[in-house]
Write a protein that holds these residues in place. Structure first.
Motif: not given
Length: 272
Positions: A89-90, A43, A253, A92-97, A120-121
């Motif tokens: 946002a990357r 990521v 977002e 953030q998406r790693l966090y959501r992942c 996510p991501g």
């Protein structure tokens, strides 16, 4: 014809592995097969030069050594450790992942591409690159470097579709050596068979950074990481009225949240 194709494939494998033997790069993510660490590196490496990632990668894994530690952190802290890599946002998406993996996979990063791609991501490339580098899975994946190599060495046309590139990548994959092969391709494309040398352009090209929406997004998030909140008035004084649209985008977002501070006015902060 089949013999000619096989010779071409063997010639490419020999050429790439020979270059790799003499010129391979050393990176910390190449020294691990931990699927979470590989996920983090993949990521981070999206749209960011590998040399810039090294320091951030070490700091990230020191603070978030596993899925559970990342999933339980705050978004603000995650963005603090992501700062400097660009494209917040990357992060953030790693966090959501991590949150999804923690809740649905007991904190263990899945090894199957069909499961990874739903996270996510994670796109087509990463869903395949993670098990390649972590598990040496015998599948292929295609990024900008690999695409350029296939065009130059195998004669694929630049306008070929992603399915055709992936099919060609699968055809030249040396079985049992997927991890080394993809690392070798990365180095061959990044160090030798470059876009400048071949004239082969990537599918997408980045526009001028400073003054772009991406520049404003990064500046705003960086400002908000260091404080509890900032007034809209303060932000517009600093960056001009055009950032109102950028703030709306960031809010949509989930990277920032807006709230009213009464007579003080509208404020923004990083969500908890």
């Amino acid at each position: 014809m089949v013999e000619l194709e096989q010779k071409k494939i063997c010639g490419l494998q020999e050429k790439v592995f020979s270059f790799y033997k003499n010129s391979k790069r050393t990176f910390p993510w190449r020294e691990t097969t931990d699927r979470y660490a590989v996920l983090v590196s993949e990521v981070m490496l999206q749209q960011t030069q590998a040399e810039r990632v090294v320091e951030k990668y070490h700091a990230w894994l020191e603070r978030f050594p596993d899925i559970s530690s990342l999933a339980s952190a705050s978004l603000k802290e995650v963005l603090f450790y992501w700062s400097g890599l660009g494209y917040n946002a990357r992060g953030q998406r790693l966090y959501r992942c991590a949150k999804v993996i923690d809740s649905e996979y007991a904190g263990v990063v899945p090894s199957e591409p069909e499961k990874l791609i739903d996270l996510p991501g994670i796109g087509i490339y990463s869903s395949r690159s993670i098990p390649i580098f972590a598990d040496n899975l015998d599948i292929a994946t295609v990024d900008t470097n690999i695409r350029r190599i296939l065009i130059h060495e195998l004669g694929l046309v630049e306008t070929a579709g992603s399915a055709e590139f992936l099919s060609a990548a699968e055809a030249v994959l040396p079985r049992g050596k997927s991890r080394d092969w993809h690392n070798a391709l990365m180095d061959y494309g990044a160090l030798y068979l470059t876009g400048e040398k071949t004239g082969i352009r990537p599918l997408t090209r980045q526009s001028k950074f400073k003054g772009s929406t991406r520049w404003y997004r990064g500046r705003i998030v960086k400002d908000l990481i260091g404080v509890n909140m900032m007034l809209l008035e303060e932000l517009t004084e600093r960056y001009g009225k055009r950032i109102v649209d950028v703030l709306d985008q960031l809010e949509e977002e989930g990277l920032v949240e807006r709230f009213s501070a009464g007579a003080t006015g509208t404020c923004y902060r990083i969500p908890d």
